[in-house]
Design an enzyme around this catalytic site. Structure first.
Site, PDB file in Angstrom:
ATOM      1  CB  VAL A 101       6.314   7.205  -0.713  1.00 62.21           C
ATOM      2  CG1 VAL A 101       7.440   8.231  -0.688  1.00 62.21           C
ATOM      3  CG2 VAL A 101       6.861   5.809  -0.459  1.00 62.21           C
ATOM      4  CG  ASN A 110       2.680  -0.307   4.192  1.00 61.91           C
ATOM      5  OD1 ASN A 110       1.940  -0.140   3.227  1.00 61.91           O
ATOM      6  ND2 ASN A 110       3.538  -1.318   4.269  1.00 61.91           N
ATOM      7  CG  MET A 120      -1.922  -1.119   1.273  1.00 62.50           C
ATOM      8  SD  MET A 120      -3.138  -0.924  -0.009  1.00 62.50           S
ATOM      9  CE  MET A 120      -4.124  -2.372   0.262  1.00 62.50           C
ATOM     10  CB  CYS A 121       2.153   3.445   2.053  1.00 60.74           C
ATOM     11  SG  CYS A 121       0.426   3.921   1.776  1.00 60.74           S
ATOM     12  NE  ARG A 122       6.634  -0.515   1.120  1.00 57.31           N
ATOM     13  CZ  ARG A 122       6.729  -1.757   1.573  1.00 57.31           C
ATOM     14  NH1 ARG A 122       7.865  -2.420   1.451  1.00 57.31           N
ATOM     15  NH2 ARG A 122       5.717  -2.346   2.158  1.00 57.31           N
TER      16      ARG A 122
END
Length: 280
Positions: free
Chosen positions: A90, A116, A1-3
């Protein structure tokens, strides 16, 4: 999903981690080998605590809906700042729109939070979860993400007094609502919380198959392992980072966090504790 990444230690320029490593957070926004999505280009955010001992100072935030690799302001800002503790994130949007109010990290008073992962079928649960918030916190939710609601639900359940218990109660509340609605494996993610002095990083999911999370080994050990790596000389003895995936290929530099675990970084150093393992 994200970092995401969370740094604590001697003050450094955030760019040293966000921009410079081979697998920096900006590099991961373009290519994330361990992520659920390879590209994380739906905005980014940085939250940092000033290099000061004044505890009343709030963390600062910078959010943008630009892809991290495309934003010149990110480079300017992260080389200009010195901070002993910062978060960076991000985003890969999983439904909620791309807008600044949906960018992590989120802030409440001295607290920063980022996530995340996802809350499954959040649109079905959002109304009930929002109504569970402390009425004074309800108007502070400015975006539409599941992550921001998790944060304020944890604040409602006492995160500011006990972050581990506050987040645990929030996630259990979400799981109880999901069970009533017939939603399976509702919580997925890694979470980071800080008050500017201590950082807590959690790896947890209802199905016990959480997103990846790693922490760096202590810097003196790492410098001893790799005495010829010049970059490591940029960091002091207290430097530590928790990341969604490693920033370097150096063997032994990063250790994976176990499932259902919280990593705690504070003035006393580093330790791990079980988190919500009673459901395992």
């Amino acid at each position: 999903m994200c970092r995401w990444l969370a740094y604590t230690g001697e003050p450094i320029h955030p760019a040293v981690l966000i921009l410079e490593p081979r697998h920096s957070l900006v590099a991961q926004s373009l290519n994330s080998p361990l992520g659920a999505e390879t590209v994380n280009g739906d905005g980014f955010g940085v939250g940092w605590y000033p290099d000061t001992e004044v505890l009343e100072v709030q963390p600062a935030l910078f959010h943008s809906i630009e892809p991290a690799w495309h934003d010149e302001n990110l480079r300017e800002l992260t080389w200009a700042i010195d901070s002993p503790l910062f978060f960076a994130h991000v985003r890969a949007a999983a439904g909620p729109p791309i807008q600044q109010t949906n960018c992590h990290p989120f802030r409440h008073g001295r607290w920063l939070f980022m996530h995340n992962g996802a809350i499954a079928e959040f649109s079905r649960m959002r109304r009930e979860l929002m109504l569970a918030l402390d009425p004074e916190l309800f108007p502070l939710v400015h975006g539409t993400t599941d992550s921001e609601v998790v944060f304020y639900l944890a604040v409602t359940f006492g995160l500011e007094q006990d972050p581990i218990r506050g987040l645990a109660r929030a996630l259990r509340q979400i799981e109880q609502v999901a069970e009533r609605l017939g939603i399976r494996d509702v919580v997925q993610g890694t979470f980071a919380v800080s008050d500017g002095e201590t950082t807590w990083a959690f790896r947890y999911s209802t199905a016990h198959r959480s997103r990846t999370l790693f922490y760096s080994v202590d810097m003196p050990t790492l410098q001893e392992m790799y005495p010829d790596v010049e970059r490591l000389r940029l960091f002091g003895a207290k430097a530590r980072v928790v990341v969604s995936e490693p920033l370097t290929d150096l063997p032994g530099a990063f250790v994976e966090v176990d499932e259902s675990t919280v990593v705690i970084l504070d003035a006393e150093g580093f330790r791990e504790e079980p988190f919500l393992r009673d459901a395992a």
